[in-house]
Motif scaffolding. Structure first.
Motif, PDB file in Angstrom:
ATOM      1  N   SER A 103       0.797  -1.225   0.000  1.00 55.96           N
ATOM      2  CA  SER A 103       0.000   0.000   0.000  1.00 55.96           C
ATOM      3  C   SER A 103       0.826   1.271   0.000  1.00 55.96           C
ATOM      4  O   SER A 103       0.318   2.334   0.289  1.00 55.96           O
ATOM      5  CB  SER A 103      -0.928  -0.001   1.228  1.00 55.96           C
ATOM      6  N   SER A 104       2.066   1.168  -0.307  1.00 62.01           N
ATOM      7  CA  SER A 104       2.819   2.408  -0.457  1.00 62.01           C
ATOM      8  C   SER A 104       3.736   2.266  -1.650  1.00 62.01           C
ATOM      9  O   SER A 104       4.097   1.159  -2.057  1.00 62.01           O
ATOM     10  CB  SER A 104       3.638   2.723   0.792  1.00 62.01           C
ATOM     11  N   ARG A 105       4.091   3.368  -2.129  1.00 65.36           N
ATOM     12  CA  ARG A 105       4.868   3.353  -3.370  1.00 65.36           C
ATOM     13  C   ARG A 105       6.204   2.674  -3.153  1.00 65.36           C
ATOM     14  O   ARG A 105       6.655   1.902  -3.998  1.00 65.36           O
ATOM     15  CB  ARG A 105       5.056   4.774  -3.866  1.00 65.36           C
ATOM     16  N   ILE A 157       5.777  -0.890  -3.201  1.00 66.03           N
ATOM     17  CA  ILE A 157       5.403  -1.411  -4.519  1.00 66.03           C
ATOM     18  C   ILE A 157       6.582  -1.370  -5.467  1.00 66.03           C
ATOM     19  O   ILE A 157       6.748  -2.264  -6.309  1.00 66.03           O
ATOM     20  CB  ILE A 157       4.200  -0.626  -5.065  1.00 66.03           C
ATOM     21  N   GLN A 158       7.410  -0.367  -5.318  1.00 60.48           N
ATOM     22  CA  GLN A 158       8.572  -0.299  -6.197  1.00 60.48           C
ATOM     23  C   GLN A 158       9.475  -1.489  -6.009  1.00 60.48           C
ATOM     24  O   GLN A 158      10.226  -1.865  -6.903  1.00 60.48           O
ATOM     25  CB  GLN A 158       9.368   0.979  -5.928  1.00 60.48           C
ATOM     26  N   PHE A 175      -0.653  -1.240 -11.287  1.00 57.85           N
ATOM     27  CA  PHE A 175       0.367  -2.272 -11.393  1.00 57.85           C
ATOM     28  C   PHE A 175       0.783  -2.502 -12.827  1.00 57.85           C
ATOM     29  O   PHE A 175       1.972  -2.659 -13.127  1.00 57.85           O
ATOM     30  CB  PHE A 175      -0.158  -3.586 -10.806  1.00 57.85           C
ATOM     31  N   LEU A 186       2.927   0.298 -14.035  1.00 61.77           N
ATOM     32  CA  LEU A 186       4.275   0.160 -13.482  1.00 61.77           C
ATOM     33  C   LEU A 186       5.051  -0.893 -14.240  1.00 61.77           C
ATOM     34  O   LEU A 186       6.228  -0.723 -14.573  1.00 61.77           O
ATOM     35  CB  LEU A 186       4.194  -0.242 -12.009  1.00 61.77           C
ATOM     36  N   THR A 223       1.657   7.723   4.805  1.00 58.54           N
ATOM     37  CA  THR A 223       0.673   7.669   3.716  1.00 58.54           C
ATOM     38  C   THR A 223       0.570   6.245   3.197  1.00 58.54           C
ATOM     39  O   THR A 223       1.587   5.633   2.866  1.00 58.54           O
ATOM     40  CB  THR A 223       1.100   8.594   2.568  1.00 58.54           C
ATOM     41  N   SER A 224      -0.628   5.773   3.184  1.00 61.50           N
ATOM     42  CA  SER A 224      -0.871   4.483   2.543  1.00 61.50           C
ATOM     43  C   SER A 224      -1.897   4.712   1.437  1.00 61.50           C
ATOM     44  O   SER A 224      -2.929   5.352   1.665  1.00 61.50           O
ATOM     45  CB  SER A 224      -1.418   3.467   3.539  1.00 61.50           C
ATOM     46  N   ILE A 225      -1.586   4.167   0.333  1.00 57.06           N
ATOM     47  CA  ILE A 225      -2.555   4.350  -0.761  1.00 57.06           C
ATOM     48  C   ILE A 225      -3.489   3.153  -0.810  1.00 57.06           C
ATOM     49  O   ILE A 225      -3.196   2.086  -0.249  1.00 57.06           O
ATOM     50  CB  ILE A 225      -1.844   4.517  -2.121  1.00 57.06           C
ATOM     51  N   TRP A 226      -4.565   3.364  -1.430  1.00 56.35           N
ATOM     52  CA  TRP A 226      -5.666   2.414  -1.522  1.00 56.35           C
ATOM     53  C   TRP A 226      -6.219   2.057  -0.143  1.00 56.35           C
ATOM     54  O   TRP A 226      -6.754   0.982   0.086  1.00 56.35           O
ATOM     55  CB  TRP A 226      -5.240   1.136  -2.262  1.00 56.35           C
ATOM     56  N   VAL A 227      -6.034   3.024   0.764  1.00 55.22           N
ATOM     57  CA  VAL A 227      -6.525   2.840   2.120  1.00 55.22           C
ATOM     58  C   VAL A 227      -7.386   4.037   2.458  1.00 55.22           C
ATOM     59  O   VAL A 227      -6.979   5.186   2.213  1.00 55.22           O
ATOM     60  CB  VAL A 227      -5.341   2.729   3.109  1.00 55.22           C
ATOM     61  N   SER A 229       8.870   6.003 -13.399  1.00 59.08           N
ATOM     62  CA  SER A 229       8.564   4.602 -13.153  1.00 59.08           C
ATOM     63  C   SER A 229       7.131   4.255 -13.507  1.00 59.08           C
ATOM     64  O   SER A 229       6.727   3.114 -13.350  1.00 59.08           O
ATOM     65  CB  SER A 229       8.785   4.271 -11.676  1.00 59.08           C
ATOM     66  N   GLY A 230       6.421   5.246 -13.959  1.00 61.21           N
ATOM     67  CA  GLY A 230       5.040   4.966 -14.297  1.00 61.21           C
ATOM     68  C   GLY A 230       4.105   5.029 -13.111  1.00 61.21           C
ATOM     69  O   GLY A 230       2.952   4.610 -13.220  1.00 61.21           O
ATOM     70  N   TRP A 231       4.615   5.548 -12.023  1.00 57.93           N
ATOM     71  CA  TRP A 231       3.788   5.642 -10.831  1.00 57.93           C
ATOM     72  C   TRP A 231       2.620   6.580 -11.077  1.00 57.93           C
ATOM     73  O   TRP A 231       1.486   6.321 -10.658  1.00 57.93           O
ATOM     74  CB  TRP A 231       4.651   6.116  -9.664  1.00 57.93           C
TER      75      TRP A 231
END
Lengths: 233, 618
Positions: free
Chosen positions: A101-103, A106-107, A218, A221, B98-102, B165-167
């Motif tokens: 849940s964080s970049r 995920i990276q 995803f 990315l 920060t958490s995403i999708w949360v 990175s395509g983020w």
């Protein structure tokens, strides 16, 4: 408001155009085998193109699910509850899935893991969407647009699954994964407290919307990892 | 002293009172704080986010604000980690928090000495609140493309957004305007690319360019800082073309003006034609003023009119009208009821009608006969009409079955009762048809097309004509009105009536008539022709509007007709009479009939002088 309108107009025009070849692509049968001595009967597609099309698919699915969610919200959810989704403790079906849940996290995930996560997400939503569709059909006042959108999404999700499977096969050289293992996810997480089908469906829609966004992210990315010439910079 | 002390005490009292009152006043405004409102939360790069709120009234007391949040599916309440980075009334969440999708559930609390107030909670998900920073490093350059300048605009994404990175996927939009035109921006959508070309620039204009961006699901950023650029003048291309066009148009304009000037007179006539004054051709006004009438009117006199020479007679159209009335009243057939009407009318009117009607229309002929045979005429008329439509063959049959004559009345109708020869019957039928066609364009005559004017005509019949198609004849007959004339032939001639032929037209423009003497004998049916009466039979009309009359024969079927009309059998010239007329070498091709000089003008004959001028034209 003007921005939003322009955005929606542009999206509604651009995305279907983008996805038109995608829809044609995904209908290719997946059991093509490249026989060593024989002729490859299936038209082959490059990995980049396949990835592009899968991404477009995911983008469109997200957009439609977003529209469905806001439609549902407008019609059935009183304003007070719209901002308090978490209050009632409704949880998403897929919360058990180990999605970072964080970049930064995920990276660090590998390509393989990204693809598998996407596949997991897709497969775990196929059945719940069907369930959602039947539930929506029972509503008295459900507008046709909402029903059509949810129906469309559940169909396209299956296509997306096929695309991801092919992608996995191409990129990771892995075989077809079984889809049966995810069935239990839905039933295990059924919330006994959800008495109102409206809230349940609302939760379902918003959770799906979020997961669609995850899939799309995803995949993007993944795409930008493949090669620099994609101009992701 | 006492006053000073008193003043002091009064002052103190006053001060106390003031304090008291102010304190009192403060006490009235003291209240718990008002509920703060959360305005928005934004994340610039999907990694951190900031939330802002709007404080309500603080109730007069110092108030503190605190932000608390809960993550989804967790009951733990956290407080905002950073109140200062983002400014006042804000809370900044850094990457770790920060958490995403949360889903975050955030609320703000305002606290003061008297109480606290909670804001409405807000649920947010970081991925949905992305609003990037504006693009950076906007550069605009003037480039040239084949003499036409354009602007090359380029920029970079905000440095915080991780597009590499395509983020985040960003799409861009830029806007351009001239410096002098405020609020007249021209928008351009640039997609995901980071450069753009702007064409169609005004020469010498100064432009302002701005750009902004948006993530694929999120909000538009603010417009970047403005870039100014000045487009150099690029006169030559555009202006030279216009100069050329102007010179060319001026040149053409000059030529047109010159042409107009040259032809002004004729143009004037074209546009404004002069109104003609009254004028008679050949009439000279000046002569009139001078007063010599002879000279004046000489111009009006048409030379050589009327034609004096006798040779002109031939050119004049003289029509000889002859009606031969057979004895039997059944012979009278009428093509139409008009004849009956004409018969009725003829009793009343004395004017000749020019319609080619039968003799009944004439006031001089056959009046009594018409009256007698009206009934029969009607009958036979109907029968004949029927017959016509049914065809000639039936007619032939009818001939055989009944004694009545149901054929077209003709001057020389070879009626069965008059002749027993079957061939004659046939030929008589043909003759009848032919006769009925007498005033219609004669089939065998070359060139004749239109129906002749009213006239009573006889003409020769040849055996060849027997083979003429009966149907066509029938049709023609139906169409010809002059056939009515023939029908009048059914009117029996009485001895009281006489037939007159036109002998000639003399110099005084008088028509000389002479009685018709029948020469050509055949018509078996008409033995009762009074002698001494001559008839000339019109064979037909040729192309020059001339009646083709039969050459008169004397008591025999001598018709000096053209070959078409005669045959070896001596020419079935069913003529009731022949006219003793001089004949031209071209047989039957005379129109005028100058008679013998001893013939006298008879007035009791019928001459349809009105038809003289109504000869048909080809």
């Amino acid at each position: 408001m003007n921005r939003m309108n322009k955005m929606t107009v542009m999206q509604s025009i651009v995305w279907p155009l983008l996805l038109w070849p995608c829809l044609q692509t995904v209908s290719i049968p997946l059991d093509c085998r490249e026989d060593q001595g024989g002729v490859n009967r299936c038209p082959s597609i490059s990995q980049e193109k396949l990835l592009d099309r899968v991404i477009q698919h995911a983008e469109l699915i997200y957009r439609v699910s977003e529209e469905s969610c806001s439609l549902f919200e407008e019609m059935f959810i009183p304003f007070e509850l719209q901002l308090q989704r978490n209050q009632a403790g409704y949880a998403c079906i897929t919360k058990a899935l180990p999605i970072p849940s964080s970049r930064s996290e995920i990276q660090q995930i590998s390509d393989k893991w990204l693809l598998h996560s996407v596949l997991m997400l897709v497969q775990s939503w196929i059945e719940p969407l069907v369930y959602l569709q039947t539930s929506l059909n029972l509503y008295d006042a459900a507008p046709d647009t909402l029903l059509n959108k949810t129906k469309w999404v559940s169909e396209k999700l299956i296509s997306l699954e096929q695309g991801v499977v092919v992608l996995i096969k191409k990129m990771l050289d892995e075989g077809l994964l079984t889809t049966n293992s995810e069935q239990g996810l839905f039933h295990n997480n059924a919330q006994p407290e959800m008495l109102e089908s409206v809230m349940r469906d609302y939760t379902s829609l918003s959770c799906f919307k979020k997961d669609a966004h995850k899939m799309e992210t995803f995949l993007k990315l993944l795409k930008c990892r493949q090669t620099d010439k994609y101009n992701c910079a | 002293m006492g006053c000073g002390a008193m003043m002091k005490s009064v002052m103190e009292v006053l001060l106390l009172l003031m304090l008291f009152f102010t304190a009192h006043a403060k006490e009235k405004s003291y209240s718990p704080p008002e509920k703060p409102t959360q305005t928005r939360c934004r994340s610039p790069e999907k990694e951190t986010f900031t939330c802002w709120w709007e404080p309500g009234s603080d109730g007069g007391l110092p108030t503190t604000y605190a932000l608390y949040y809960r993550k989804e599916n967790s009951e733990t309440v956290y407080e905002c980690p950073d109140y200062h980075t983002a400014g006042e009334n804000s809370c900044f969440f850094n990457k770790n928090d920060t958490s995403i999708w949360v889903n975050y559930n955030i609320s703000v609390v305002a606290t003061n000495a008297l109480g606290r107030a909670f804001s409405d909670p807000v649920d947010i998900d970081v991925v949905y609140i992305v609003e990037p920073n504006p693009p950076e490093k906007l550069t605009v350059a003037v480039m040239e493309d084949k003499g036409w300048p354009f602007l090359l605009v380029s920029w970079e994404p905000p440095h915080k957004a991780d597009t590499r990175s395509g983020w985040i996927t960003l799409i861009y939009e830029l806007r351009v305007r001239l410096e002098e035109e405020e609020d007249d921006w021209e928008m351009h959508h640039a997609g995901q690319q980071k450069m753009f070309n702007i064409f169609s620039l005004r020469s010498g204009g100064e432009y302002l360019v701005e750009v902004r961006c948006k993530p694929d699901h999120g909000f538009w950023s603010e417009w970047s800082s403005t870039s100014y650029v000045k487009v150099p003048d690029y006169f030559h291309r555009e202006k030279s073309m216009w100069i050329l066009v102007a010179v060319f148009s001026a040149f053409i304009f000059l030529i047109l003006t010159w042409l107009l000037h040259m032809n002004s007179h004729s143009l004037k006539h074209c546009i404004l034609p002069p109104v003609p004054g009254p004028k008679i051709k050949g009439f000279d006004n000046k002569l009139l003023k001078n007063g010599n009438s002879d000279e004046i009117f000489s111009a009006l006199v048409v030379p050589n009119f009327p034609p004096a020479s006798s040779s002109k007679y031939e050119e004049m159209l003289v029509e000889y009208l002859e009606v031969y009335v057979p004895e039997e009243p059944e012979l009278m057939l009428e093509e139409s009821k008009d004849l009956l009407d004409g018969c009725h009318k003829s009793e009343n009117s004395r004017s000749d009608s020019d319609s080619g009607r039968g003799s009944c229309d004439s006031h001089t002929l056959l009046m009594d006969k018409c009256g007698e045979t009206k009934e029969e005429e009607r009958q036979t008329n109907r029968e004949s009409s029927l017959m016509e439509t049914q065809g000639w063959k039936e007619e032939a049959i009818n001939h055989d079955t009944s004694g009545k004559v149901k054929t077209w009345p003709s001057v020389y109708s070879p009626l069965p009762q008059y002749g027993s020869n079957p061939l004659d019957k046939q030929s008589s039928l043909e003759t009848a048809k032919q006769h009925s066609l007498s005033t219609s364009p004669f089939l065998t005559q070359p060139g004749t097309k239109d129906a002749l004017g009213p006239s009573y005509t006889d003409f020769c019949l040849s055996n060849k004509e027997n083979h003429l198609h009966p149907q066509t004849l029938a049709h023609r007959e139906l169409q010809t009105r002059s056939d009515v004339n023939i029908s009048n032939i059914g009117c029996k001639r009485s001895s009281a009536t006489e037939y007159v032929e036109v002998q000639r037209v003399n110099k005084e423009d008088m028509v000389l008539l002479q009685p018709v003497v029948s020469r050509c004998g055949h018509i078996e049916g008409f033995p009762n022709l009074p002698k001494g009466e001559d008839y000339s039979k019109v064979k037909g009309v040729d192309c020059d509007n001339r009646l083709l009359l039969q050459r008169e024969g004397t008591g025999e079927d001598v018709c000096p007709c053209v070959d078409q009309e005669t045959n070896g059998e001596g020419g079935n010239c069913y003529t009731s009479s022949t006219v003793s007329t001089t004949q031209k070498p071209t047989a039957c091709m005379y129109t005028a009939m100058p008679l013998q000089e001893e013939t006298a003008l008879t007035l009791n004959g019928y001459v349809d002088t009105a038809t003289m001028g109504n000869l048909p034209s080809c």
